[in-house]
Design a protein around this motif. Sequence first.
Motif, PDB file in Angstrom:
ATOM      1  N   SER A  63       0.904  -1.293   0.028  1.00 38.14           N
ATOM      2  CA  SER A  63       0.109  -0.203  -0.132  1.00 38.14           C
ATOM      3  C   SER A  63       0.797   1.372   0.049  1.00 38.14           C
ATOM      4  CB  SER A  63      -0.905  -0.047   1.341  1.00 38.14           C
ATOM      5  OG  SER A  63      -0.273   0.137   2.518  1.00 38.14           O
ATOM      6  N   ARG A  64       2.065   1.083   0.279  1.00 36.62           N
ATOM      7  CA  ARG A  64       2.931   2.272   0.322  1.00 36.62           C
ATOM      8  C   ARG A  64       3.763   2.195  -0.990  1.00 36.62           C
ATOM      9  NH1 ARG A  64       3.609   5.025   4.292  1.00 36.62           N
ATOM     10  NH2 ARG A  64       2.795   4.310   6.600  1.00 36.62           N
ATOM     11  N   MET A  65       3.684   1.650  -1.936  1.00 40.94           N
ATOM     12  CA  MET A  65       4.207   1.584  -3.050  1.00 40.94           C
ATOM     13  C   MET A  65       3.359   1.734  -4.438  1.00 40.94           C
ATOM     14  SD  MET A  65       6.625  -1.426  -4.985  1.00 40.94           S
ATOM     15  CE  MET A  65       5.372  -2.595  -5.486  1.00 40.94           C
ATOM     16  N   ALA A  66       3.877   2.532  -5.283  1.00 42.70           N
ATOM     17  CA  ALA A  66       3.057   2.719  -6.652  1.00 42.70           C
ATOM     18  C   ALA A  66       3.845   2.350  -7.913  1.00 42.70           C
ATOM     19  CB  ALA A  66       2.755   4.193  -6.694  1.00 42.70           C
ATOM     20  N   GLU A  67       3.333   1.532  -8.924  1.00 46.17           N
ATOM     21  CA  GLU A  67       4.097   1.096  -9.960  1.00 46.17           C
ATOM     22  C   GLU A  67       2.975   1.656 -11.056  1.00 46.17           C
ATOM     23  OE1 GLU A  67       6.597  -2.612  -9.732  1.00 46.17           O
ATOM     24  OE2 GLU A  67       4.752  -3.076  -8.837  1.00 46.17           O
ATOM     25  N   HIS A  68       3.292   1.688 -12.399  1.00 41.17           N
ATOM     26  CA  HIS A  68       2.644   1.908 -13.325  1.00 41.17           C
ATOM     27  C   HIS A  68       1.885   3.077 -13.384  1.00 41.17           C
ATOM     28  CE1 HIS A  68       3.783  -2.112 -14.586  1.00 41.17           C
ATOM     29  NE2 HIS A  68       3.413  -2.731 -13.491  1.00 41.17           N
ATOM     30  N   PHE A  69       2.402   4.336 -12.537  1.00 42.22           N
ATOM     31  CA  PHE A  69       1.575   5.535 -12.309  1.00 42.22           C
ATOM     32  C   PHE A  69       1.725   6.273 -13.553  1.00 42.22           C
ATOM     33  CE2 PHE A  69       5.581   5.445 -10.219  1.00 42.22           C
ATOM     34  CZ  PHE A  69       6.453   6.199 -10.897  1.00 42.22           C
ATOM     35  N   LYS A  70       2.384   6.083 -14.533  1.00 42.70           N
ATOM     36  CA  LYS A  70       2.507   6.870 -15.763  1.00 42.70           C
ATOM     37  C   LYS A  70       1.232   6.723 -16.531  1.00 42.70           C
ATOM     38  CE  LYS A  70       4.406   6.891 -20.367  1.00 42.70           C
ATOM     39  NZ  LYS A  70       5.566   6.436 -21.187  1.00 42.70           N
ATOM     40  N   ARG A  71       0.487   5.758 -16.343  1.00 43.85           N
ATOM     41  CA  ARG A  71      -0.754   5.551 -16.905  1.00 43.85           C
ATOM     42  C   ARG A  71      -1.900   6.422 -16.337  1.00 43.85           C
ATOM     43  NH1 ARG A  71      -0.809  -1.168 -16.483  1.00 43.85           N
ATOM     44  NH2 ARG A  71       0.647  -1.339 -18.223  1.00 43.85           N
ATOM     45  N   ARG A  72      -1.561   6.914 -15.208  1.00 41.88           N
ATOM     46  CA  ARG A  72      -2.306   7.942 -14.509  1.00 41.88           C
ATOM     47  C   ARG A  72      -2.195   9.589 -14.787  1.00 41.88           C
ATOM     48  NH1 ARG A  72      -3.419   6.590  -8.667  1.00 41.88           N
ATOM     49  NH2 ARG A  72      -4.653   8.249  -8.865  1.00 41.88           N
ATOM     50  N   PHE A  73      -1.031   9.905 -15.599  1.00 38.44           N
ATOM     51  CA  PHE A  73      -0.974  10.954 -15.827  1.00 38.44           C
ATOM     52  C   PHE A  73      -2.006  11.781 -16.445  1.00 38.44           C
ATOM     53  CE2 PHE A  73       3.940  10.964 -16.846  1.00 38.44           C
ATOM     54  CZ  PHE A  73       4.286  10.388 -15.513  1.00 38.44           C
ATOM     55  N   GLY A  74      -2.458  12.806 -15.933  1.00 38.43           N
ATOM     56  CA  GLY A  74      -3.527  13.662 -16.239  1.00 38.43           C
ATOM     57  C   GLY A  74      -4.891  13.203 -15.351  1.00 38.43           C
ATOM     58  N   ASP A  75      -4.540  12.248 -14.749  1.00 38.96           N
ATOM     59  CA  ASP A  75      -5.832  11.771 -13.810  1.00 38.96           C
ATOM     60  C   ASP A  75      -5.740  12.766 -12.622  1.00 38.96           C
ATOM     61  OD1 ASP A  75      -7.628  10.406 -12.002  1.00 38.96           O
ATOM     62  OD2 ASP A  75      -6.627   8.531 -12.320  1.00 38.96           O
ATOM     63  N   SER A  76      -6.965  13.266 -12.434  1.00 45.85           N
ATOM     64  CA  SER A  76      -6.942  14.347 -11.131  1.00 45.85           C
ATOM     65  C   SER A  76      -7.222  13.524  -9.686  1.00 45.85           C
ATOM     66  CB  SER A  76      -7.866  15.227 -11.249  1.00 45.85           C
ATOM     67  OG  SER A  76      -9.257  14.416 -11.344  1.00 45.85           O
ATOM     68  N   ALA A  77      -7.412  12.243  -9.930  1.00 45.78           N
ATOM     69  CA  ALA A  77      -7.465  11.605  -8.494  1.00 45.78           C
ATOM     70  C   ALA A  77      -6.085  11.400  -7.941  1.00 45.78           C
ATOM     71  CB  ALA A  77      -7.907  10.165  -8.750  1.00 45.78           C
ATOM     72  N   PRO A  78      -6.194  11.725  -6.618  1.00 43.34           N
ATOM     73  CA  PRO A  78      -4.756  11.675  -5.932  1.00 43.34           C
ATOM     74  C   PRO A  78      -4.280  10.047  -5.894  1.00 43.34           C
ATOM     75  CG  PRO A  78      -6.576  11.948  -4.157  1.00 43.34           C
ATOM     76  CD  PRO A  78      -7.035  11.894  -5.640  1.00 43.34           C
ATOM     77  N   LEU A  79      -2.756  10.037  -5.828  1.00 44.77           N
ATOM     78  CA  LEU A  79      -2.330   8.800  -5.752  1.00 44.77           C
ATOM     79  C   LEU A  79      -1.872   8.690  -4.151  1.00 44.77           C
ATOM     80  CD1 LEU A  79      -0.871   6.219  -6.967  1.00 44.77           C
ATOM     81  CD2 LEU A  79       1.157   7.723  -7.354  1.00 44.77           C
TER      82      LEU A  79
END
Length: 84
Positions: A63-79
Motif C-alpha cells: 500500500s506504500r508503493m506505486a508502479e505503472h503510475f504513468k498510466r495515470r498522468f492527467g488523472d485528477s485523482a490523488p495517488l
Amino acid sequence: MSSHLGIDAGTSFTAAAVRDSGRSSVNGLSDRSSALPSAVYLAADGTWFSGDAARRRGVREPSRMAEHFKRRFGDSAPLVLGAT
C-alpha cells in the motif's frame, strides 16, 4: 558547448541518457542495468525510495508503493501511498 539530458519515463522502466560534447551515453540508474523500475515507495517516516529499492520495500507494504503510475498522468485523482 551545452549538455542535454533525455529521460524516458516508461510505464514499467525509466532510463536516462546524456549528450555532452557531441557524445551520447546512457547513464546507469539501477543496481543491475541502465534502467530502473518505474516504482516509488513512501516509508512511514516520510523517506522516498525509487526503482529497485522501492520494489524491495513494497513487497512487505504494497500500500506504500506505486508502479505503472504513468498510466495515470492527467488523472485528477490523488495517488495515495500509505495514508498520505
